[in-house]
Design an enzyme around this catalytic site. Structure first.
Site, PDB file in Angstrom:
ATOM      1  N   LYS A 148     -13.372  -0.772   5.724  1.00 48.95           N
ATOM      2  CA  LYS A 148     -13.905  -1.627   4.654  1.00 48.95           C
ATOM      3  C   LYS A 148     -14.912  -2.636   5.191  1.00 48.95           C
ATOM      4  O   LYS A 148     -16.009  -2.758   4.650  1.00 48.95           O
ATOM      5  CB  LYS A 148     -12.790  -2.402   3.952  1.00 48.95           C
ATOM      6  CG  LYS A 148     -11.435  -1.736   3.955  1.00 48.95           C
ATOM      7  CD  LYS A 148     -11.264  -0.776   2.833  1.00 48.95           C
ATOM      8  CE  LYS A 148      -9.952  -0.028   3.012  1.00 48.95           C
ATOM      9  NZ  LYS A 148      -9.597   0.759   1.876  1.00 48.95           N
ATOM     10  N   TRP A 161       0.852  -1.187   0.000  1.00 48.95           N
ATOM     11  CA  TRP A 161       0.000   0.000   0.000  1.00 48.95           C
ATOM     12  C   TRP A 161       0.893   1.244   0.000  1.00 48.95           C
ATOM     13  O   TRP A 161       1.825   1.329   0.803  1.00 48.95           O
ATOM     14  CB  TRP A 161      -0.892  -0.044   1.244  1.00 48.95           C
ATOM     15  CG  TRP A 161      -1.829   1.107   1.393  1.00 48.95           C
ATOM     16  CD1 TRP A 161      -2.630   1.641   0.433  1.00 48.95           C
ATOM     17  CD2 TRP A 161      -2.073   1.862   2.596  1.00 48.95           C
ATOM     18  NE1 TRP A 161      -3.368   2.674   0.966  1.00 48.95           N
ATOM     19  CE2 TRP A 161      -3.046   2.830   2.293  1.00 48.95           C
ATOM     20  CE3 TRP A 161      -1.572   1.804   3.902  1.00 48.95           C
ATOM     21  CZ2 TRP A 161      -3.529   3.744   3.228  1.00 48.95           C
ATOM     22  CZ3 TRP A 161      -2.052   2.699   4.845  1.00 48.95           C
ATOM     23  CH2 TRP A 161      -3.014   3.656   4.500  1.00 48.95           C
ATOM     24  N   ASP A 202      -0.885  -5.423   9.420  1.00 47.93           N
ATOM     25  CA  ASP A 202      -1.849  -4.436   8.963  1.00 47.93           C
ATOM     26  C   ASP A 202      -3.098  -5.215   8.548  1.00 47.93           C
ATOM     27  O   ASP A 202      -3.082  -5.959   7.568  1.00 47.93           O
ATOM     28  CB  ASP A 202      -1.275  -3.652   7.770  1.00 47.93           C
ATOM     29  CG  ASP A 202      -2.244  -2.588   7.282  1.00 47.93           C
ATOM     30  OD1 ASP A 202      -3.383  -2.523   7.806  1.00 47.93           O
ATOM     31  OD2 ASP A 202      -1.877  -1.812   6.376  1.00 47.93           O
TER      32      ASP A 202
HETATM   33  N1  KET Z   1      -3.828  -0.639   5.192  1.00 48.86           N
HETATM   34  C1  KET Z   1      -4.016  -1.025   3.919  1.00 48.86           C
HETATM   35  C2  KET Z   1      -3.301  -2.220   3.410  1.00 48.86           C
HETATM   36  C3  KET Z   1      -4.915  -0.301   3.112  1.00 48.86           C
HETATM   37  O1  KET Z   1      -5.100  -0.734   1.875  1.00 48.86           O
HETATM   38  C4  KET Z   1      -5.561   0.834   3.619  1.00 48.86           C
HETATM   39  C5  KET Z   1      -6.444   1.618   2.763  1.00 48.86           C
HETATM   40  C6  KET Z   1      -5.323   1.173   4.961  1.00 48.86           C
HETATM   41  C7  KET Z   1      -4.431   0.418   5.710  1.00 48.86           C
HETATM   42  C8  KET Z   1      -5.953   2.338   5.643  1.00 48.86           C
HETATM   43  O2  KET Z   1      -7.295   2.441   5.603  1.00 48.86           O
HETATM   44  P1  KET Z   1      -8.087   3.375   6.619  1.00 48.86           P
HETATM   45  O3  KET Z   1      -9.136   4.000   5.795  1.00 48.86           O
HETATM   46  O4  KET Z   1      -7.145   4.362   7.217  1.00 48.86           O
HETATM   47  O5  KET Z   1      -8.605   2.453   7.643  1.00 48.86           O
HETATM   48  N2  KET Z   1      -6.424   1.520   1.516  1.00 48.86           N
HETATM   49  C9  KET Z   1      -7.321   2.161   0.536  1.00 48.86           C
HETATM   50  C10 KET Z   1      -7.651   3.587   0.797  1.00 48.86           C
HETATM   51  C11 KET Z   1      -6.477   4.505   0.939  1.00 48.86           C
HETATM   52  O6  KET Z   1      -5.533   4.482   0.148  1.00 48.86           O
HETATM   53  O7  KET Z   1      -6.512   5.311   1.901  1.00 48.86           O
HETATM   54  C12 KET Z   1      -6.761   1.937  -0.857  1.00 48.86           C
HETATM   55  O8  KET Z   1      -5.650   1.384  -1.007  1.00 48.86           O
HETATM   56  O9  KET Z   1      -7.442   2.304  -1.836  1.00 48.86           O
END
Ligand code: KET
Length: 456
Positions: free
Chosen positions: A302, A185, A266
């Site tokens: 998610k 990510w 994560d």
């Molecule tokens: N870890 C991973 C692996 C991840 O893909 C995301 C979000 C997060 C943590 C953080 O998510 P949060 O909303 O802070 O709980 N990924 C998607 C959104 C982004 O980039 O913020 C994405 O990859 O599209």
């Protein structure tokens, strides 16, 4: 002028961290920032203020975020058929954001409960939420929880949990080196660098097989210095959709424990990979079962569709209850100057659902439906490409799991699909399958077919 950091020892690590981040980001703004003499900026700024020009006139425009910037570009596109497959956010068959029914129910209960107030939460958040979150990831009968050697703090979604964990490690852990998978990510290297850790990568994905480079992973972790931190995606690896098998996880665990490497999980997609919350937490539980220590960052963005509520948790599993309570006392010192305490609403929704058997069951059904819809999108896209005779082997679309397909399309092909078909996705060729519907599969398949045949 008062120095920004009164303690001399604080000045250089911070500067080093920032310039490391700037180097890492490697964008045009970054290199021009580096080449600027800060004193010149100050004097130019003060002259500017004197002349009536902006004191911020020297600020260089930063590029958009590689993932969230896709939505910015999408929003600007007037095309009626445009399609956003950039950010990992679930959409219904009608292409609309989904608020889970169980979330609406929990919100109703919260709103109707007049005894609920809007007082500050404690620094570490809502007690019930923390306890239930730990059980969700480590299992209800986890010995580590029963032995009170897990500390859990509510944080601002997955990102905030990672950041708090990283800051804690940078301050208190003897080894400031973290290994992250290649690729990962896009926010991972930024979070860890800005927190003060050094970032290295370990091999993860093999573009040739479009699968796991297991040998490379083992080699790289074998040569990591003892004690190094290793970031592991608990399930549904982003962006590749490739996870180790349980057998491979066993080997990873053995290797990491034998070298004293510290796992930092994560877990942003629990329940989204297989549709089962327990199955998706297996790798984490395997590491906790051996009695060793680890960190885990959880997100409810998610799996509960609570993206904008920013609700997540950081857990640190320790060897003893005493260590865990000292760790927690230090986590408070990380959080208090950062944002004081977390917001109450999202955590109350989660706690309400996790606490009630009936609501919990309803959640698992809704979660499974989301996971199943994604799986059916994979099949539909794969079938559509086969029907078009699109050159290449697209079986990885149905083999990969979780929210994303790592298509293998290159930057030029992605740019072509955006320009000609108004399909928005990250430039590494990642598609959010959760943004796709039966209605939009044909458009995407046409676009991929055109890109694969016309742009080489
Ligand atoms: N870890 C991973 C692996 C991840 O893909 C995301 C979000 C997060 C943590 C953080 O998510 P949060 O909303 O802070 O709980 N990924 C998607 C959104 C982004 O980039 O913020 C994405 O990859 O599209």
């Amino acid at each position: 002028m008062r120095p920004r950091f009164p303690l001399a020892t604080h000045v250089s690590p911070t500067d080093r961290r920032l310039s490391a981040l700037v180097r890492h980001l490697g964008d045009s703004s970054a290199s021009s920032m580096e080449s600027q003499n800060p004193n010149q900026t100050i004097s130019a700024s003060s002259t500017a203020a004197f002349n009536g020009d902006s004191v911020f006139g020297n600020i260089v425009r930063a590029p958009e975020d590689p993932i969230l910037g896709v939505t910015v570009a999408y929003n600007k596109d007037p095309s009626p058929t445009k399609l956003n497959l950039g950010v990992g956010a679930y959409r219904t068959e009608e292409g609309k954001p989904l608020v889970l029914n169980v979330v609406r129910r929990a919100e109703q209960l919260i709103v109707n409960d007049r005894s609920r107030v809007k007082e500050y939460l404690p620094i570490i958040g809502l007690t019930d939420f923390n306890k239930l979150s730990a059980k969700l990831i480590f299992g209800t009968d986890s010995p580590a929880i029963q032995e009170n050697r897990v500390t859990t703090v509510q944080c601002l979604s997955g990102t905030g949990s990672l950041r708090v964990g990283a800051e804690f490690l940078a301050r208190h852990y003897h080894q400031r080196l973290i290994y992250i998978p290649q690729p990962t990510w896009g926010n991972h290297p930024k979070i860890f660098t800005v927190a003060g850790l050094s970032v290295k990568t370990y091999r993860y994905y093999d573009p040739k097989t479009r699968g796991l480079n297991f040998q490379g992973l083992l080699e790289d972790l074998s040569s990591a210095p003892s004690g190094a931190i290793v970031l592991l995606h608990a399930c549904a690896h982003n962006p590749t959709g490739v996870d180790p098998t349980i057998e491979q996880w066993k080997q990873i665990r053995q290797l990491m424990r034998s070298k004293g490497l510290l796992p930092f999980f994560d877990s942003a997609y629990q329940g989204f990979a297989s549709g089962s919350l327990d199955a998706d937490a297996q790798p984490v539980r395997m590491f906790v079962a051996d009695g060793g220590e680890c960190l885990a960052a959880q997100s409810y963005a998610k799996n509960m569709g609570l993206y904008g509520e920013r609700v997540g948790a950081l857990s640190i599993v320790c060897k003893t209850e005493d260590v865990a309570s000292r760790v927690e006392s230090q986590l408070k010192l990380v959080i208090r100057p950062m944002y004081s305490s977390p917001p109450i609403h999202g955590a109350s929704i989660v706690a309400t659902i996790l606490k009630d058997k009936d609501m919990y069951n309803e959640w698992t059904v809704e979660l499974k439906a989301m996971a199943d819809r994604i799986i059916s999108m994979r099949q539909q896209l794969f079938d559509a490409l086969r029907a078009r005779g699109t050159p290449g082997d697209w079986s990885h679309i149905i083999k990969q799991i979780g929210m994303f397909t790592f298509t293998g399309l290159n930057t030029e092909q992605v740019a072509f699909m955006t320009k000609e078909y108004h399909i928005y996705m990250t430039s590494d060729g990642r598609i959010s399958m959760a943004g796709l519907s039966s209605r939009t599969v044909p458009l995407l398949a046409d676009a991929i077919h055109a890109a694969a045949t016309r742009v080489v």
